[in-house]
Design a protein around this motif. Sequence first.
Motif, PDB file in Angstrom:
ATOM      1  N   HIS A 159       0.850  -1.193   0.000  1.00 16.50           N
ATOM      2  CA  HIS A 159       0.000   0.000   0.000  1.00 16.50           C
ATOM      3  C   HIS A 159       0.887   1.246   0.000  1.00 16.50           C
ATOM      4  N   LEU A 160       0.824   2.027  -1.069  1.00 18.38           N
ATOM      5  CA  LEU A 160       1.664   3.208  -1.211  1.00 18.38           C
ATOM      6  C   LEU A 160       0.999   4.461  -0.658  1.00 18.38           C
ATOM      7  N   GLY A 161      -0.296   4.572  -0.810  1.00 23.16           N
ATOM      8  CA  GLY A 161      -1.031   5.769  -0.407  1.00 23.16           C
ATOM      9  C   GLY A 161      -2.443   5.679  -0.935  1.00 23.16           C
ATOM     10  N   ASP A 162      -3.065   6.819  -1.145  1.00 25.10           N
ATOM     11  CA  ASP A 162      -4.445   6.841  -1.620  1.00 25.10           C
ATOM     12  C   ASP A 162      -4.621   7.890  -2.698  1.00 25.10           C
ATOM     13  N   GLU A 163      -5.506   7.599  -3.630  1.00 25.94           N
ATOM     14  CA  GLU A 163      -5.886   8.557  -4.673  1.00 25.94           C
ATOM     15  C   GLU A 163      -7.228   9.160  -4.302  1.00 25.94           C
ATOM     16  N   GLU A 164      -7.249  10.484  -4.117  1.00 27.32           N
ATOM     17  CA  GLU A 164      -8.516  11.171  -3.893  1.00 27.32           C
ATOM     18  C   GLU A 164      -9.146  11.491  -5.249  1.00 27.32           C
ATOM     19  N   PHE A 165     -10.433  11.261  -5.349  1.00 23.19           N
ATOM     20  CA  PHE A 165     -11.159  11.594  -6.568  1.00 23.19           C
ATOM     21  C   PHE A 165     -11.731  13.005  -6.441  1.00 23.19           C
ATOM     22  N   VAL A 166     -11.692  13.729  -7.550  1.00 24.05           N
ATOM     23  CA  VAL A 166     -12.175  15.106  -7.571  1.00 24.05           C
ATOM     24  C   VAL A 166     -13.134  15.268  -8.744  1.00 24.05           C
ATOM     25  N   VAL A 167     -13.970  16.289  -8.650  1.00 18.44           N
ATOM     26  CA  VAL A 167     -14.886  16.592  -9.732  1.00 18.44           C
ATOM     27  C   VAL A 167     -14.289  17.720 -10.567  1.00 18.44           C
ATOM     28  N   VAL A 168     -14.401  17.589 -11.874  1.00 20.39           N
ATOM     29  CA  VAL A 168     -13.920  18.618 -12.803  1.00 20.39           C
ATOM     30  C   VAL A 168     -15.133  19.326 -13.378  1.00 20.39           C
ATOM     31  N   ALA A 178     -17.442  26.994  -4.327  1.00 22.92           N
ATOM     32  CA  ALA A 178     -17.296  26.212  -3.105  1.00 22.92           C
ATOM     33  C   ALA A 178     -15.900  25.619  -3.008  1.00 22.92           C
ATOM     34  N   ASP A 179     -15.411  25.437  -1.755  1.00 20.19           N
ATOM     35  CA  ASP A 179     -14.127  24.777  -1.547  1.00 20.19           C
ATOM     36  C   ASP A 179     -14.245  23.283  -1.815  1.00 20.19           C
ATOM     37  N   ARG A 180     -15.377  22.697  -1.448  1.00 21.67           N
ATOM     38  CA  ARG A 180     -15.701  21.311  -1.736  1.00 21.67           C
ATOM     39  C   ARG A 180     -17.120  21.264  -2.285  1.00 21.67           C
ATOM     40  N   VAL A 181     -17.340  20.335  -3.183  1.00 22.11           N
ATOM     41  CA  VAL A 181     -18.657  20.231  -3.808  1.00 22.11           C
ATOM     42  C   VAL A 181     -19.412  19.060  -3.188  1.00 22.11           C
ATOM     43  N   GLU A 182     -20.589  19.372  -2.644  1.00 24.85           N
ATOM     44  CA  GLU A 182     -21.441  18.280  -2.175  1.00 24.85           C
ATOM     45  C   GLU A 182     -22.036  17.593  -3.395  1.00 24.85           C
ATOM     46  N   LEU A 183     -21.878  16.303  -3.450  1.00 28.39           N
ATOM     47  CA  LEU A 183     -22.284  15.560  -4.644  1.00 28.39           C
ATOM     48  C   LEU A 183     -23.757  15.747  -4.966  1.00 28.39           C
ATOM     49  N   ARG A 184     -24.579  15.854  -3.948  1.00 31.92           N
ATOM     50  CA  ARG A 184     -26.020  16.020  -4.211  1.00 31.92           C
ATOM     51  C   ARG A 184     -26.327  17.352  -4.897  1.00 31.92           C
ATOM     52  N   GLU A 185     -25.368  18.308  -4.815  1.00 32.57           N
ATOM     53  CA  GLU A 185     -25.557  19.579  -5.510  1.00 32.57           C
ATOM     54  C   GLU A 185     -25.389  19.422  -7.026  1.00 32.57           C
ATOM     55  N   LEU A 186     -24.918  18.246  -7.454  1.00 33.40           N
ATOM     56  CA  LEU A 186     -24.719  18.000  -8.880  1.00 33.40           C
ATOM     57  C   LEU A 186     -25.905  17.271  -9.498  1.00 33.40           C
ATOM     58  N   GLU A 187     -27.013  17.208  -8.786  1.00 32.47           N
ATOM     59  CA  GLU A 187     -28.211  16.581  -9.334  1.00 32.47           C
ATOM     60  C   GLU A 187     -28.634  17.305 -10.616  1.00 32.47           C
ATOM     61  N   GLY A 188     -28.933  16.527 -11.642  1.00 33.85           N
ATOM     62  CA  GLY A 188     -29.332  17.090 -12.928  1.00 33.85           C
ATOM     63  C   GLY A 188     -28.179  17.329 -13.879  1.00 33.85           C
ATOM     64  N   VAL A 237     -19.789  17.289 -16.348  1.00 30.11           N
ATOM     65  CA  VAL A 237     -18.839  17.177 -15.249  1.00 30.11           C
ATOM     66  C   VAL A 237     -18.256  15.770 -15.257  1.00 30.11           C
ATOM     67  N   THR A 238     -17.113  15.595 -14.609  1.00 31.47           N
ATOM     68  CA  THR A 238     -16.518  14.259 -14.548  1.00 31.47           C
ATOM     69  C   THR A 238     -15.845  14.063 -13.207  1.00 31.47           C
ATOM     70  N   LEU A 239     -15.590  12.806 -12.857  1.00 35.26           N
ATOM     71  CA  LEU A 239     -14.951  12.436 -11.594  1.00 35.26           C
ATOM     72  C   LEU A 239     -13.706  11.629 -11.929  1.00 35.26           C
ATOM     73  N   VAL A 256     -14.776  16.486  -3.326  1.00 35.35           N
ATOM     74  CA  VAL A 256     -16.211  16.265  -3.172  1.00 35.35           C
ATOM     75  C   VAL A 256     -16.551  15.830  -1.750  1.00 35.35           C
ATOM     76  N   LEU A 257     -17.795  16.056  -1.394  1.00 38.74           N
ATOM     77  CA  LEU A 257     -18.380  15.574  -0.142  1.00 38.74           C
ATOM     78  C   LEU A 257     -19.594  14.730  -0.472  1.00 38.74           C
ATOM     79  N   PRO A 258     -19.701  13.504   0.081  1.00 36.01           N
ATOM     80  CA  PRO A 258     -18.694  12.808   0.890  1.00 36.01           C
ATOM     81  C   PRO A 258     -17.427  12.556   0.070  1.00 36.01           C
ATOM     82  N   ALA A 259     -16.279  12.485   0.788  1.00 35.34           N
ATOM     83  CA  ALA A 259     -15.002  12.286   0.121  1.00 35.34           C
ATOM     84  C   ALA A 259     -14.961  10.927  -0.574  1.00 35.34           C
TER      85      ALA A 259
END
Length: 298
Positions: A159-168, A178-188, A237-239, A256-259
Amino acid sequence: MSLRQFEYALAVAEEGSVTAAAERLHVAQPSMSQQIRGLERELGVDLFARTPTGLVPTVVGRAFLREAEAAVSAARRARATARAGADELVGELTVAVQMGFGTRQLPGALSALRRRFPRVEVTVFEEPSSAELERLCRRGVVDLALMAACERTPADAHHLGDEEFVVVLGAGHPQLAADRVELRELEGESWVRFDRDSALDGVLLEVLRDNELAPATAARVSQTATAVRWAAHGLGVTLVPASAVPHRDEHLVRPVLPAVSQPVIAVVRSSAGPAETALLEFLRQETWPEPTPSSPTS
Protein backbone atom coordinates in the motif's frame (compact mmCIF):
# COMPACT_ATOMS: atom_id res chain seq x y z
CA MET A 1 8.49 -25.63 -29.52
CA SER A 2 10.91 -22.79 -28.90
CA LEU A 3 10.80 -19.30 -27.45
CA ARG A 4 11.71 -17.98 -30.90
CA GLN A 5 8.51 -19.53 -32.29
CA PHE A 6 6.54 -17.98 -29.42
CA GLU A 7 8.01 -14.55 -30.23
CA TYR A 8 7.23 -14.99 -33.94
CA ALA A 9 3.60 -15.95 -33.19
CA LEU A 10 3.17 -12.96 -30.86
CA ALA A 11 4.59 -10.62 -33.50
CA VAL A 12 2.23 -12.00 -36.17
CA ALA A 13 -0.73 -11.52 -33.85
CA GLU A 14 0.28 -7.90 -33.17
CA GLU A 15 1.06 -7.00 -36.79
CA GLY A 16 -1.70 -9.01 -38.50
CA SER A 17 0.64 -10.41 -41.14
CA VAL A 18 3.76 -12.54 -41.42
CA THR A 19 5.44 -9.99 -43.69
CA ALA A 20 5.03 -7.09 -41.24
CA ALA A 21 6.09 -9.26 -38.31
CA ALA A 22 9.19 -10.42 -40.17
CA GLU A 23 10.14 -6.83 -41.00
CA ARG A 24 9.71 -5.79 -37.37
CA LEU A 25 11.90 -8.62 -36.08
CA HIS A 26 14.40 -8.33 -38.97
CA VAL A 27 13.76 -11.93 -40.02
CA ALA A 28 13.33 -13.31 -43.53
CA GLN A 29 9.63 -13.72 -44.31
CA PRO A 30 9.94 -17.33 -45.62
CA SER A 31 11.78 -18.35 -42.45
CA MET A 32 9.07 -16.88 -40.22
CA SER A 33 6.32 -18.54 -42.25
CA GLN A 34 8.10 -21.86 -41.92
CA GLN A 35 8.45 -21.45 -38.15
CA ILE A 36 4.74 -20.60 -37.73
CA ARG A 37 3.68 -23.59 -39.85
CA GLY A 38 6.02 -25.85 -37.90
CA LEU A 39 4.55 -24.61 -34.61
CA GLU A 40 1.01 -25.27 -35.84
CA ARG A 41 1.97 -28.77 -36.99
CA GLU A 42 3.54 -29.56 -33.65
CA LEU A 43 0.48 -28.28 -31.77
CA GLY A 44 -1.97 -29.86 -34.19
CA VAL A 45 -4.09 -26.70 -34.40
CA ASP A 46 -4.47 -23.56 -36.53
CA LEU A 47 -3.26 -20.54 -34.55
CA PHE A 48 -4.36 -17.95 -37.15
CA ALA A 49 -7.25 -17.50 -39.54
CA ARG A 50 -7.00 -15.49 -42.76
CA THR A 51 -9.46 -12.58 -43.02
CA PRO A 52 -9.79 -9.66 -45.46
CA THR A 53 -7.92 -7.49 -42.96
CA GLY A 54 -5.10 -9.92 -42.27
CA LEU A 55 -4.22 -12.82 -39.99
CA VAL A 56 -6.36 -13.06 -36.85
CA PRO A 57 -5.75 -15.50 -33.97
CA THR A 58 -8.28 -18.33 -33.71
CA VAL A 59 -9.98 -19.10 -30.39
CA VAL A 60 -7.33 -21.74 -29.69
CA GLY A 61 -4.69 -19.33 -30.94
CA ARG A 62 -5.72 -16.64 -28.46
CA ALA A 63 -5.45 -19.09 -25.58
CA PHE A 64 -2.03 -20.22 -26.80
CA LEU A 65 -0.78 -16.66 -27.24
CA ARG A 66 -1.66 -15.76 -23.66
CA GLU A 67 0.58 -18.59 -22.45
CA ALA A 68 3.27 -17.69 -24.99
CA GLU A 69 3.29 -14.08 -23.78
CA ALA A 70 3.82 -15.20 -20.19
CA ALA A 71 6.62 -17.57 -21.27
CA VAL A 72 8.42 -14.91 -23.31
CA SER A 73 8.15 -12.39 -20.46
CA ALA A 74 9.58 -14.93 -18.03
CA ALA A 75 12.46 -15.70 -20.39
CA ARG A 76 13.29 -12.01 -20.77
CA ARG A 77 13.36 -11.57 -17.01
CA ALA A 78 15.61 -14.62 -16.66
CA ARG A 79 18.03 -13.24 -19.26
CA ALA A 80 18.06 -9.86 -17.51
CA THR A 81 18.83 -11.44 -14.15
CA ALA A 82 21.60 -13.57 -15.65
CA ARG A 83 23.21 -10.52 -17.23
CA ALA A 84 22.98 -8.39 -14.11
CA GLY A 85 26.36 -7.41 -12.70
CA ALA A 86 27.19 -5.69 -9.47
CA ASP A 87 26.41 -2.24 -10.82
CA GLU A 88 24.61 -2.91 -14.09
CA LEU A 89 21.32 -4.47 -15.14
CA VAL A 90 20.23 -5.11 -18.71
CA GLY A 91 16.70 -6.13 -19.67
CA GLU A 92 13.07 -5.11 -19.85
CA LEU A 93 10.54 -4.10 -17.20
CA THR A 94 6.79 -4.07 -17.83
CA VAL A 95 4.64 -1.83 -15.63
CA ALA A 96 0.82 -1.76 -15.75
CA VAL A 97 -1.18 1.02 -14.13
CA GLN A 98 -4.87 1.23 -13.37
CA MET A 99 -6.02 4.19 -15.45
CA GLY A 100 -5.52 7.52 -13.68
CA PHE A 101 -3.38 6.16 -10.84
CA GLY A 102 0.10 7.42 -9.98
CA THR A 103 0.19 10.01 -12.74
CA ARG A 104 2.23 12.41 -10.61
CA GLN A 105 4.34 9.86 -8.76
CA LEU A 106 5.33 7.39 -11.48
CA PRO A 107 7.48 9.75 -13.62
CA GLY A 108 9.76 10.60 -10.69
CA ALA A 109 10.13 6.97 -9.70
CA LEU A 110 10.91 5.93 -13.27
CA SER A 111 13.48 8.72 -13.61
CA ALA A 112 15.22 7.45 -10.46
CA LEU A 113 15.12 3.90 -11.83
CA ARG A 114 16.62 5.11 -15.10
CA ARG A 115 19.52 6.71 -13.22
CA ARG A 116 20.08 3.50 -11.23
CA PHE A 117 19.77 1.11 -14.20
CA PRO A 118 20.28 3.11 -17.42
CA ARG A 119 20.20 0.00 -19.63
CA VAL A 120 16.84 -1.28 -18.44
CA GLU A 121 14.04 -0.65 -20.95
CA VAL A 122 10.70 0.14 -19.30
CA THR A 123 7.28 -0.35 -20.90
CA VAL A 124 4.34 1.34 -19.14
CA PHE A 125 0.71 0.98 -20.12
CA GLU A 126 -2.60 2.01 -18.58
CA GLU A 127 -5.27 -0.65 -18.13
CA PRO A 128 -8.85 0.58 -17.66
CA SER A 129 -10.22 -2.74 -16.41
CA SER A 130 -9.25 -3.71 -12.86
CA ALA A 131 -10.27 -7.33 -13.57
CA GLU A 132 -7.92 -7.50 -16.57
CA LEU A 133 -5.13 -5.92 -14.54
CA GLU A 134 -5.55 -8.57 -11.86
CA ARG A 135 -5.49 -11.30 -14.54
CA LEU A 136 -2.28 -9.94 -16.03
CA CYS A 137 -0.67 -9.95 -12.59
CA ARG A 138 -1.74 -13.52 -11.88
CA ARG A 139 -0.33 -14.73 -15.20
CA GLY A 140 3.01 -13.01 -14.64
CA VAL A 141 2.72 -10.83 -17.75
CA VAL A 142 3.62 -7.64 -15.84
CA ASP A 143 6.50 -7.05 -13.44
CA LEU A 144 4.82 -4.36 -11.33
CA ALA A 145 1.28 -3.01 -11.30
CA LEU A 146 -0.47 -0.10 -9.58
CA MET A 147 -4.10 -0.86 -8.75
CA ALA A 148 -6.85 -0.16 -6.24
CA ALA A 149 -7.43 -3.72 -5.02
CA CYS A 150 -5.97 -7.16 -5.44
CA GLU A 151 -6.04 -10.64 -3.95
CA ARG A 152 -2.28 -11.00 -3.60
CA THR A 153 -0.46 -11.73 -0.35
CA PRO A 154 1.09 -8.91 1.72
CA ALA A 155 4.50 -9.96 0.37
CA ASP A 156 3.35 -9.14 -3.18
CA ALA A 157 1.06 -6.16 -2.46
CA HIS A 158 2.29 -2.89 -0.99
CA HIS A 159 0.00 0.00 0.00
CA LEU A 160 1.66 3.21 -1.21
CA GLY A 161 -1.03 5.77 -0.41
CA ASP A 162 -4.44 6.84 -1.62
CA GLU A 163 -5.89 8.56 -4.67
CA GLU A 164 -8.52 11.17 -3.89
CA PHE A 165 -11.16 11.59 -6.57
CA VAL A 166 -12.18 15.11 -7.57
CA VAL A 167 -14.89 16.59 -9.73
CA VAL A 168 -13.92 18.62 -12.80
CA LEU A 169 -16.28 21.48 -13.66
CA GLY A 170 -16.59 23.71 -16.67
CA ALA A 171 -15.38 27.31 -16.55
CA GLY A 172 -18.01 29.49 -14.88
CA HIS A 173 -19.77 26.58 -13.17
CA PRO A 174 -21.52 27.86 -10.00
CA GLN A 175 -20.05 25.09 -7.83
CA LEU A 176 -16.56 26.51 -8.41
CA ALA A 177 -17.43 29.03 -5.68
CA ALA A 178 -17.30 26.21 -3.10
CA ASP A 179 -14.13 24.78 -1.55
CA ARG A 180 -15.70 21.31 -1.74
CA VAL A 181 -18.66 20.23 -3.81
CA GLU A 182 -21.44 18.28 -2.17
CA LEU A 183 -22.28 15.56 -4.64
CA ARG A 184 -26.02 16.02 -4.21
CA GLU A 185 -25.56 19.58 -5.51
CA LEU A 186 -24.72 18.00 -8.88
CA GLU A 187 -28.21 16.58 -9.33
CA GLY A 188 -29.33 17.09 -12.93
CA GLU A 189 -25.78 17.35 -14.28
CA SER A 190 -24.64 15.29 -17.24
CA TRP A 191 -21.44 13.32 -16.79
CA VAL A 192 -18.44 12.66 -18.98
CA ARG A 193 -18.02 8.96 -18.29
CA PHE A 194 -15.57 6.20 -19.14
CA ASP A 195 -15.84 2.91 -21.02
CA ARG A 196 -18.38 0.54 -19.47
CA ASP A 197 -15.78 -1.99 -18.28
CA SER A 198 -13.50 0.70 -16.87
CA ALA A 199 -12.71 0.76 -13.15
CA LEU A 200 -13.19 4.54 -13.21
CA ASP A 201 -16.73 4.21 -14.54
CA GLY A 202 -17.39 1.69 -11.77
CA VAL A 203 -16.28 4.25 -9.17
CA LEU A 204 -18.53 6.91 -10.68
CA LEU A 205 -21.56 4.62 -10.77
CA GLU A 206 -21.05 3.65 -7.13
CA VAL A 207 -20.68 7.28 -6.08
CA LEU A 208 -23.81 8.35 -7.96
CA ARG A 209 -25.82 5.47 -6.53
CA ASP A 210 -24.68 6.18 -2.97
CA ASN A 211 -25.72 9.82 -3.37
CA GLU A 212 -29.03 8.99 -5.10
CA LEU A 213 -28.02 10.65 -8.35
CA ALA A 214 -28.97 9.49 -11.83
CA PRO A 215 -26.03 8.61 -14.15
CA ALA A 216 -26.98 10.96 -17.00
CA THR A 217 -24.32 10.53 -19.70
CA ALA A 218 -23.04 13.38 -21.85
CA ALA A 219 -20.27 11.31 -23.46
CA ARG A 220 -17.99 8.33 -22.90
CA VAL A 221 -14.21 8.50 -23.26
CA SER A 222 -11.27 6.12 -22.88
CA GLN A 223 -8.67 8.41 -21.27
CA THR A 224 -8.67 10.59 -18.14
CA ALA A 225 -7.00 13.45 -20.03
CA THR A 226 -9.88 13.50 -22.51
CA ALA A 227 -12.49 13.44 -19.74
CA VAL A 228 -10.83 16.38 -17.98
CA ARG A 229 -10.50 18.38 -21.19
CA TRP A 230 -14.13 17.83 -22.20
CA ALA A 231 -15.42 18.65 -18.73
CA ALA A 232 -13.30 21.82 -18.68
CA HIS A 233 -14.99 22.87 -21.94
CA GLY A 234 -18.43 22.44 -20.39
CA LEU A 235 -19.56 19.22 -22.06
CA GLY A 236 -20.42 17.77 -18.65
CA VAL A 237 -18.84 17.18 -15.25
CA THR A 238 -16.52 14.26 -14.55
CA LEU A 239 -14.95 12.44 -11.59
CA VAL A 240 -11.27 11.47 -11.83
CA PRO A 241 -8.27 10.77 -9.57
CA ALA A 242 -6.73 14.08 -8.50
CA SER A 243 -3.29 13.16 -9.81
CA ALA A 244 -4.72 12.69 -13.32
CA VAL A 245 -5.65 16.38 -13.61
CA PRO A 246 -3.11 18.48 -15.58
CA HIS A 247 -1.83 21.56 -13.74
CA ARG A 248 -3.45 23.85 -16.31
CA ASP A 249 -6.91 22.61 -15.27
CA GLU A 250 -6.48 22.51 -11.48
CA HIS A 251 -8.51 25.73 -11.07
CA LEU A 252 -11.55 23.81 -12.37
CA VAL A 253 -11.22 20.99 -9.84
CA ARG A 254 -12.90 20.58 -6.47
CA PRO A 255 -12.82 17.80 -3.87
CA VAL A 256 -16.21 16.27 -3.17
CA LEU A 257 -18.38 15.57 -0.14
CA PRO A 258 -18.69 12.81 0.89
CA ALA A 259 -15.00 12.29 0.12
CA VAL A 260 -14.11 9.65 -2.46
CA SER A 261 -10.76 7.87 -2.49
CA GLN A 262 -9.18 4.54 -3.35
CA PRO A 263 -5.98 2.90 -2.11
CA VAL A 264 -3.01 2.67 -4.46
CA ILE A 265 -1.44 -0.77 -4.19
CA ALA A 266 1.79 -1.77 -5.89
CA VAL A 267 1.82 -5.45 -6.84
CA VAL A 268 5.15 -6.99 -7.77
CA ARG A 269 5.59 -10.32 -9.48
CA SER A 270 6.69 -13.34 -7.50
CA SER A 271 10.47 -13.60 -7.12
CA ALA A 272 10.89 -9.94 -8.00
CA GLY A 273 14.21 -8.98 -9.54
CA PRO A 274 16.42 -5.98 -8.76
CA ALA A 275 14.62 -3.64 -11.18
CA GLU A 276 11.15 -4.29 -9.73
CA THR A 277 12.51 -4.04 -6.19
CA ALA A 278 14.21 -0.72 -6.96
CA LEU A 279 11.13 0.73 -8.67
CA LEU A 280 8.97 -0.23 -5.68
CA GLU A 281 11.38 1.56 -3.34
CA PHE A 282 11.41 4.67 -5.54
CA LEU A 283 7.60 4.67 -5.59
CA ARG A 284 7.59 4.51 -1.78
CA GLN A 285 9.78 7.61 -1.71
CA GLU A 286 7.28 9.63 -3.75
CA THR A 287 4.64 11.77 -2.01
CA TRP A 288 1.32 9.95 -1.68
CA PRO A 289 -1.82 11.45 -0.08
CA GLU A 290 -3.05 10.05 3.21
CA PRO A 291 -6.35 8.09 3.25
CA THR A 292 -9.36 10.37 2.88
CA PRO A 293 -12.00 9.78 5.60
CA SER A 294 -15.62 9.00 4.81
CA SER A 295 -14.87 7.44 1.44
CA PRO A 296 -17.70 5.32 0.06
CA THR A 297 -15.41 3.46 -2.38
CA SER A 298 -12.46 2.55 -0.14
